[in-house]
Design an enzyme around this catalytic site. Structure first.
Site, PDB file in Angstrom:
ATOM      1  N   GLU A 157      30.505 -78.266 -23.063  1.00 22.63           N
ATOM      2  CA  GLU A 157      31.823 -78.583 -23.639  1.00 22.63           C
ATOM      3  C   GLU A 157      32.211 -77.740 -24.851  1.00 22.63           C
ATOM      4  O   GLU A 157      32.569 -78.269 -25.898  1.00 22.63           O
ATOM      5  CB  GLU A 157      31.885 -80.079 -23.991  1.00 22.63           C
ATOM      6  CG  GLU A 157      31.653 -80.974 -22.780  1.00 22.63           C
ATOM      7  CD  GLU A 157      31.587 -82.466 -23.115  1.00 22.63           C
ATOM      8  OE1 GLU A 157      31.859 -82.828 -24.275  1.00 22.63           O
ATOM      9  OE2 GLU A 157      31.269 -83.256 -22.214  1.00 22.63           O
ATOM     10  N   GLU A 284      28.586 -84.415 -12.966  1.00 24.63           N
ATOM     11  CA  GLU A 284      28.772 -85.776 -13.512  1.00 24.63           C
ATOM     12  C   GLU A 284      29.862 -86.508 -12.723  1.00 24.63           C
ATOM     13  O   GLU A 284      30.786 -87.084 -13.286  1.00 24.63           O
ATOM     14  CB  GLU A 284      29.157 -85.709 -15.002  1.00 24.63           C
ATOM     15  CG  GLU A 284      28.176 -84.917 -15.843  1.00 24.63           C
ATOM     16  CD  GLU A 284      28.496 -84.870 -17.329  1.00 24.63           C
ATOM     17  OE1 GLU A 284      29.331 -85.670 -17.784  1.00 24.63           O
ATOM     18  OE2 GLU A 284      27.916 -84.027 -18.022  1.00 24.63           O
TER      19      GLU A 284
END
Ligand code: 9MR
Length: 386
Positions: A157, A284
């Site tokens: 991220e 995810e």
């Protein structure tokens, strides 16, 4: 791979029965519910995010998965809570469990702004100091796990949530302090620029090569179907290439919402990555039944209509994942894994995110561990194409 007659027969039979068999891969009087990993044996591993205390709770369902991701135990704040003092006591039992049960481990994650212990930034380190902290952490963790992991999310991220076109064009697309809830991410970038990302990859590569480890180096992020953010990712990869920064794949977190998912953009993202010779893993995956993150309504149970849409979304996602798992062009990368962010709907991070106390049903098994429509669609290799 094209047609699986056994599967079709089993699927047809299941439609005719109540289909309430607990999914542990064993036969029941009515029907055998196949294991996800078996259905996908010719494609890629199927994983689940797990914590140690869920291993016994999900004993019935874990045979479905041949890969696990530690939900938090391998993050920096846990593995090096004090500088230079590594602690793998939370992580090791899970890795042992995985090894004993023939499951691979996705390493998640070496550098993530949200999991930094305080010491990393609290003394306002110089760029040199911060990079040395990152390198020491990367080296220490990698040398502990060695080849017990098959891939590392080296950096997680690092890109802005919603970069504008102007930001993408000017190169101003890295996560900085001007985004909400983003102070530490901003600090990493403010102090080091892109060097904090590249140093982590270079160090992971160095340690791997020096020790002949085999794991792959991945960058992991969410929101990459959003065209501007995808473009930012591609520009970052261009920069890596210019700077000789090694990377082998991109993880698409894939936290999706009903109604705001665009299958064409999903495919565009995968295509644009594999065309560069990099692999893709869905890391995810879950599908919130709410159409957008702050949807004000809370359901008591998943409405049938949403259950259907969710199932169809899972089918489409997996159809694309399969399509890019066997590239015709050798120079292309491919999809090498799909991991669910959880096991069954009784426990999901989405019950409290982004809306606290809003029950969600984002996974393939329901609260009683029964396979949902989403499960059948996930394994329907024929309906959703190759
Ligand atoms: O689901 C994870 C939650 O249990 C942890 O408390 C949290 C902080 O470590 O991280 C969550 O997992 C995140 C993942 O590491 C990165 N992508 C977003 C996931 C959900 O927030």
């Amino acid at each position: 791979m094209k047609k699986n007659l056994n599967f079709l027969m089993m699927f047809g039979l299941c439609l005719l029965t109540a289909c309430s068999t607990p999914n542990n891969g064993s036969s029941s009087s009515e029907v055998t519910v196949p294991l996800l990993k078996d259905v996908y044996a010719n494609y890629f591993p199927i994983g689940a995010a797990l914590t140690e205390n869920k291993i016994s709770l999900y004993e019935d369902l874990l045979p479905n998965f041949n890969s696990i991701t530690q939900e938090y135990e391998a993050k920096w704040s846990i593995t090096e809570p004090l500088e230079g003092q590594f602690d793998f006591s939370s992580s090791d039992p899970m890795v042992e469990y995985a090894k004993e049960n023939g499951k691979g481990v996705r390493g998640h994650t070496l550098v993530w702004y949200k999991s930094l212990p305080r010491y990393v930034l609290s003394d306002n380190p110089s760029k040199e100091k911060l990079i040395s902290r990152i390198e020491n952490h990367v080296e220490g963790v990698i040398n502990h796990f060695k080849d017990d992991v098959y891939v590392w999310d080296v950096v997680n991220e690092a890109l802005r949530d919603y970069p504008s076109l102007a930001q993408v064009e000017s190169g101003d697309f890295y996560r900085t302090g001007d985004e909400t809830n983003d102070a530490t991410g901003g600090d990493l970038f403010a102090i080091c620029g892109i060097d904090y990302i590249e140093s982590a990859f270079k160090e992971a590569y160095r340690v791997r090569q020096e020790n002949n480890y085999n794991f792959k180096l991945f960058y992991n992020d969410y929101g990459l179907n959003y065209p501007n953010k995808r473009e930012a990712l591609l520009k970052m990869l261009d920069q890596f290439a210019l700077d000789g920064t090694p990377i082998e794949g991109v993880g698409l977190q894939a936290h999706y919402y009903l109604g705001s998912f665009n299958i064409d953009e999903f495919e565009n993202t995968i295509r644009s990555i594999v065309e560069r010779g990099l692999d893709v893993q869905i890391t995810e995956l879950d599908v919130s039944i709410y159409p957008y993150s702050t949807y004000p309504i809370t359901y008591d149970e998943i409405p049938e209509s949403l259950s259907k849409i969710q199932a169809s979304m899972y089918g489409q996602i997996m159809g694309i994942a399969r399509k890019y798992s066997h590239p015709e062009n050798d120079a292309y990368g491919k999809v090498t894994g799909v991991t669910m962010w959880g096991v069954a709907d009784d426990i999901t991070w989405l019950d409290n995110n982004p809306v606290s106390g809003r029950k969600n049903w984002p996974l393939l098994f329901d609260e009683f561990h029964e396979p949902k429509q989403a499960f059948w669609s996930f394994i329907d290799l024929d309906k959703y194409g190759e």
